[in-house]
Scaffold this active site. Structure first.
Site, PDB file in Angstrom:
ATOM      1  N   ARG A  84      30.243 -81.954 -87.289  1.00  0.00           N
ATOM      2  CA  ARG A  84      30.799 -82.476 -86.031  1.00  0.00           C
ATOM      3  C   ARG A  84      29.809 -83.487 -85.457  1.00  0.00           C
ATOM      4  O   ARG A  84      28.660 -83.136 -85.167  1.00  0.00           O
ATOM      5  CB  ARG A  84      31.009 -81.316 -85.036  1.00  0.00           C
ATOM      6  CG  ARG A  84      31.455 -81.807 -83.681  1.00  0.00           C
ATOM      7  CD  ARG A  84      31.523 -80.724 -82.595  1.00  0.00           C
ATOM      8  NE  ARG A  84      31.784 -81.408 -81.337  1.00  0.00           N
ATOM      9  CZ  ARG A  84      31.248 -81.114 -80.171  1.00  0.00           C
ATOM     10  NH1 ARG A  84      30.429 -80.078 -80.039  1.00  0.00           N
ATOM     11  NH2 ARG A  84      31.523 -81.829 -79.102  1.00  0.00           N
ATOM     12  N   HIS A 129      31.294 -88.217 -76.288  1.00  0.00           N
ATOM     13  CA  HIS A 129      30.221 -87.263 -75.961  1.00  0.00           C
ATOM     14  C   HIS A 129      29.225 -87.985 -75.047  1.00  0.00           C
ATOM     15  O   HIS A 129      28.081 -88.233 -75.421  1.00  0.00           O
ATOM     16  CB  HIS A 129      29.572 -86.746 -77.244  1.00  0.00           C
ATOM     17  CG  HIS A 129      28.781 -85.471 -77.080  1.00  0.00           C
ATOM     18  ND1 HIS A 129      28.967 -84.356 -77.875  1.00  0.00           N
ATOM     19  CD2 HIS A 129      27.796 -85.123 -76.206  1.00  0.00           C
ATOM     20  CE1 HIS A 129      28.132 -83.392 -77.504  1.00  0.00           C
ATOM     21  NE2 HIS A 129      27.402 -83.841 -76.494  1.00  0.00           N
ATOM     22  N   GLU A 174      32.733 -81.330 -73.219  1.00  0.00           N
ATOM     23  CA  GLU A 174      32.262 -80.789 -71.948  1.00  0.00           C
ATOM     24  C   GLU A 174      32.597 -81.660 -70.732  1.00  0.00           C
ATOM     25  O   GLU A 174      31.705 -82.191 -70.057  1.00  0.00           O
ATOM     26  CB  GLU A 174      30.752 -80.523 -72.017  1.00  0.00           C
ATOM     27  CG  GLU A 174      30.392 -79.511 -73.079  1.00  0.00           C
ATOM     28  CD  GLU A 174      28.980 -78.933 -72.902  1.00  0.00           C
ATOM     29  OE1 GLU A 174      28.257 -79.401 -72.010  1.00  0.00           O
ATOM     30  OE2 GLU A 174      28.638 -78.002 -73.641  1.00  0.00           O
ATOM     31  N   ASN A 315      32.279 -74.668 -76.267  1.00  0.00           N
ATOM     32  CA  ASN A 315      30.826 -74.682 -76.393  1.00  0.00           C
ATOM     33  C   ASN A 315      30.306 -73.495 -75.600  1.00  0.00           C
ATOM     34  O   ASN A 315      30.541 -73.397 -74.394  1.00  0.00           O
ATOM     35  CB  ASN A 315      30.223 -75.962 -75.801  1.00  0.00           C
ATOM     36  CG  ASN A 315      30.486 -77.187 -76.669  1.00  0.00           C
ATOM     37  OD1 ASN A 315      31.090 -77.078 -77.735  1.00  0.00           O
ATOM     38  ND2 ASN A 315      30.040 -78.335 -76.207  1.00  0.00           N
ATOM     39  N   TYR A 317      26.978 -70.866 -74.782  1.00  0.00           N
ATOM     40  CA  TYR A 317      25.545 -70.607 -74.921  1.00  0.00           C
ATOM     41  C   TYR A 317      25.049 -69.350 -74.228  1.00  0.00           C
ATOM     42  O   TYR A 317      24.156 -68.682 -74.717  1.00  0.00           O
ATOM     43  CB  TYR A 317      24.731 -71.796 -74.363  1.00  0.00           C
ATOM     44  CG  TYR A 317      24.819 -73.050 -75.195  1.00  0.00           C
ATOM     45  CD1 TYR A 317      25.832 -73.987 -74.983  1.00  0.00           C
ATOM     46  CD2 TYR A 317      23.895 -73.296 -76.205  1.00  0.00           C
ATOM     47  CE1 TYR A 317      25.911 -75.137 -75.750  1.00  0.00           C
ATOM     48  CE2 TYR A 317      23.961 -74.450 -76.974  1.00  0.00           C
ATOM     49  CZ  TYR A 317      24.971 -75.362 -76.750  1.00  0.00           C
ATOM     50  OH  TYR A 317      25.040 -76.490 -77.518  1.00  0.00           O
ATOM     51  N   GLU A 383      30.130 -75.545 -80.311  1.00  0.00           N
ATOM     52  CA  GLU A 383      28.671 -75.524 -80.184  1.00  0.00           C
ATOM     53  C   GLU A 383      28.215 -74.118 -79.834  1.00  0.00           C
ATOM     54  O   GLU A 383      28.853 -73.430 -79.029  1.00  0.00           O
ATOM     55  CB  GLU A 383      28.143 -76.432 -79.054  1.00  0.00           C
ATOM     56  CG  GLU A 383      28.176 -77.891 -79.341  1.00  0.00           C
ATOM     57  CD  GLU A 383      27.656 -78.736 -78.169  1.00  0.00           C
ATOM     58  OE1 GLU A 383      26.825 -78.245 -77.369  1.00  0.00           O
ATOM     59  OE2 GLU A 383      28.099 -79.881 -78.063  1.00  0.00           O
TER      60      GLU A 383
HETATM   61  C1  GBH Z   1      25.751 -78.987 -74.479  1.00  0.00           C
HETATM   62  O1  GBH Z   1      25.682 -78.781 -73.099  1.00  0.00           O
HETATM   63  C2  GBH Z   1      25.967 -80.424 -74.886  1.00  0.00           C
HETATM   64  O2  GBH Z   1      27.263 -80.636 -75.378  1.00  0.00           O
HETATM   65  C3  GBH Z   1      24.965 -80.916 -75.885  1.00  0.00           C
HETATM   66  O3  GBH Z   1      25.011 -82.303 -75.948  1.00  0.00           O
HETATM   67  C4  GBH Z   1      23.608 -80.370 -75.539  1.00  0.00           C
HETATM   68  O4  GBH Z   1      22.579 -80.932 -76.289  1.00  0.00           O
HETATM   69  C5  GBH Z   1      23.655 -78.889 -75.752  1.00  0.00           C
HETATM   70  O5  GBH Z   1      24.752 -78.307 -75.127  1.00  0.00           O
HETATM   71  C6  GBH Z   1      22.395 -78.159 -75.330  1.00  0.00           C
HETATM   72  O6  GBH Z   1      22.181 -78.274 -73.971  1.00  0.00           O
HETATM   73  O7  GBH Z   1      23.403 -74.582 -66.091  1.00  0.00           O
HETATM   74  O8  GBH Z   1      24.663 -75.204 -64.171  1.00  0.00           O
HETATM   75  O9  GBH Z   1      22.244 -75.228 -64.077  1.00  0.00           O
HETATM   76  C7  GBH Z   1      25.278 -77.452 -72.763  1.00  0.00           C
HETATM   77  C8  GBH Z   1      25.750 -76.863 -71.499  1.00  0.00           C
HETATM   78  C9  GBH Z   1      25.628 -76.745 -69.179  1.00  0.00           C
HETATM   79  C10 GBH Z   1      23.635 -77.232 -70.348  1.00  0.00           C
HETATM   80  C11 GBH Z   1      24.969 -77.220 -67.896  1.00  0.00           C
HETATM   81  C12 GBH Z   1      22.972 -77.678 -69.068  1.00  0.00           C
HETATM   82  C13 GBH Z   1      22.825 -77.447 -66.727  1.00  0.00           C
HETATM   83  C14 GBH Z   1      23.471 -77.106 -65.433  1.00  0.00           C
HETATM   84  N1  GBH Z   1      25.074 -77.383 -70.334  1.00  0.00           N
HETATM   85  N2  GBH Z   1      23.536 -77.029 -67.931  1.00  0.00           N
HETATM   86  S1  GBH Z   1      23.442 -75.435 -64.932  1.00  0.00           S
END
Ligand code: GBH
Length: 487
Positions: A84, A129, A174, A315, A317, A383
């Site tokens: 991807r 993106h 996202e 996505n 995490y 992701e």
């Molecule tokens: C993704 O965002 C992206 O798609 C990718 O490009 C990136 O490299 C990867 O993940 C790793 O970060 O949590 O409310 O304080 C991940 C999800 C959500 C991460 C918002 C940063 C910050 C704001 N993102 N978060 S918060």
């Protein structure tokens, strides 16, 4: 011996697919080579270095523009089914408009796609993106719904040029981050602060752009009926901050305000969730606005948006705690509309990214919640990954993958959720947006001090490739001293 938790079923279903992911701005470099135009991320990193943790840019990044063949060999060695990646709008349309179609940009992606296919890897394209052409930002960017036309023009060029070989498309990555952080709190490019107004207009434009691209693809391009178009949202697992009714209700609201605002139009009724419409509408009037700050879809738009996805891209995490925040009319913002506060449980182990806590059960619960709310769509985890500081013996990342994959197997077998694919973020250490090169998500290390940007597989690359080739999780934990005895 390595601790082993046995699952009822520890093999992935027969048609389950595995992949790895990247995004153009985070890896390509060559930011102004061969006719490429300027994106909002080029502008943001060049203009505001102090807003990036290490004042870095992705001008060179992993230099994948020049090293894509090497990247394809790394992907091949993993044995995954697909890769991807995203396409850079300004590499293909340097001005953002159709007046300049850059053949060198199209050639680059043709070369990459052909190299992938020659090595038995399916290309999966993310059309957008985060790297909007700066010229379109000069029109106001995503809050301006004129961008629908420009986005669809770009998508059409991608379908025309790559559609013979690319069968899986993700229109947006996202959208919540694009809108809420890009145009709401201003923490990501283009750095605008228009929360509660501009960010909602961005949501509106993106949903319409997605729907138009979906229809265009299915009406004009998907002649062999093999192609699929989906939409990728980020979502955390939301947990009530306490057992109070108020915090439980806050969790229901945040789900609708953060995920439902996109998922309900596309996968549900075609419109914004009722609670989002009612809350923003009421608060807007109480605050003295003439109409709701949330744009209203027409009946035609609802019909046009509803059902426009062939899979649900997720996505995922981490988890977060959610608490009720008493309605405060003096603040105009997305989060004050949602009426929530969030924080992370201090008992959750942390990755290098402050927001990324290791909570494996969260992915199972989120998958079930998505199925229960929107129905039985095929879900692709587009992701999932873990950040550290670049260690090669990355046991914490390995254990993150093992425990999250185990939780996904539980979602599949215990909760009957139709998860059809899993994508590790990321193939390479790369430019982690405002965190620069400080936190690293790669299963391959990249030496950013070496002009050749050499790549080195981490332990996680080895373990991930074993899981992919066995299609089975043999254990859910790997302990550092015991790894050597596992084979
Ligand atoms: C993704 O965002 C992206 O798609 C990718 O490009 C990136 O490299 C990867 O993940 C790793 O970060 O949590 O409310 O304080 C991940 C999800 C959500 C991460 C918002 C940063 C910050 C704001 N993102 N978060 S918060």
């Amino acid at each position: 011996d390595a601790t082993t938790t046995l699952l009822n079923t520890n093999s992935f279903p027969p048609n389950f697919t595995f992949g790895v992911a990247t995004a153009a701005y985070q890896i390509e470099g060559a930011w102004d080579e061969d006719g490429k135009g300027e994106s909002i991320w080029d502008r943001f990193t060049h203009e505001y270095p102090h807003r990036i943790s290490d004042a870095s840019t992705a001008d060179i990044a992993c230099n994948s523009y020049h090293k894509y063949k090497e990247d394809v060999q790394l992907i091949k060695a993993l044995g995954v089914d697909y890769y991807r990646f995203s396409i850079s709008w300004t590499r293909i349309l340097p001005t953002g408009y159709l007046n300049n179609i850059n053949e060198a940009g199209i050639q680059y992606y043709n070369n990459l796609i052909n190299e992938l296919i020659a090595n038995g890897i399916d290309p999966v394209i993310t059309i957008y993106h985060w790297d909007l052409p700066q010229t379109l930002q000069e029109l106001g960017g995503w809050p301006n719904s004129e961008l629908v036309t420009h986005y669809v023009n770009f998508a059409k060029i991608a379908f025309e040029n790559f559609g013979d070989r690319v069968k899986t498309w993700i229109t947006f990555n996202e959208p919540k981050q694009i809108c809420k952080l890009g145009y709401g709190d201003g923490s990501l490019a283009p750095g605008y602060k228009s929360s509660g107004i501009g960010d909602y207009r961005c949501v509106y434009t993106i949903l319409k752009s997605h729907a138009e691209a979906y229809h265009l693809y299915h009406n004009q391009f998907n002649t062999d009926k093999q192609g699929k178009v989906g939409f990728t949202m980020d979502n955390f697992w939301y947990e009530p901050g306490s057992t109070s009714r108020a915090d439980e209700a806050a969790v229901e609201r945040v789900f609708e305000f953060y995920l439902g605002i996109f998922a309900n139009p596309i996968y549900g009724t075609g419109d914004f969730p009722q609670i989002v419409k009612d809350t923003v509408g009421n608060r807007s009037l109480l605050q003295g606005f003439e109409t709701s700050r949330l744009p209203t879809f027409t009946t035609e738009e609802v019909a046009r948006i509803k059902g426009t996805a062939d899979f649900f891209g997720l996505n995922f995490y981490t988890a977060v705690k959610i608490g009720n925040n008493e309605a405060d009319l003096s603040t105009v913002s997305w989060d004050s509309d949602a009426g929530i506060l969030y924080w992370w449980d201090p008992s959750w182990p942390s990755a290098a990214s402050y927001w990324l806590k290791v909570v494996p059960y969260g992915i199972r619960k989120a998958l079930k919640k998505i199925k229960d709310t929107y129905g039985d769509h095929p879900i692709i985890i587009t992701e999932n990954g873990y950040s550290d500081h670049g260690e090669l013996d990355d046991y914490d990342r390995v254990n993150y993958y093992l425990t999250y994959l185990s939780s996904i197997l539980e979602a599949i077998y215990e909760d009957d959720v139709k998860v059809v694919g899993y994508t590790a973020w990321s193939l390479l250490d790369n430019f982690e947006w405002v965190h620069g090169y400080v936190s690293r998500f790669g299963i391959h290390a990249v030496d950013f001090n070496d002009p050749n940007r050499p790549r080195t597989p981490k332990l996680s690359a080895k373990i991930f490739s074993e899981i992919v080739s066995n299609r089975t999780l043999r254990s859910t934990t790997v302990q550092a001293p015991d790894y050597a005895n596992m084979n």
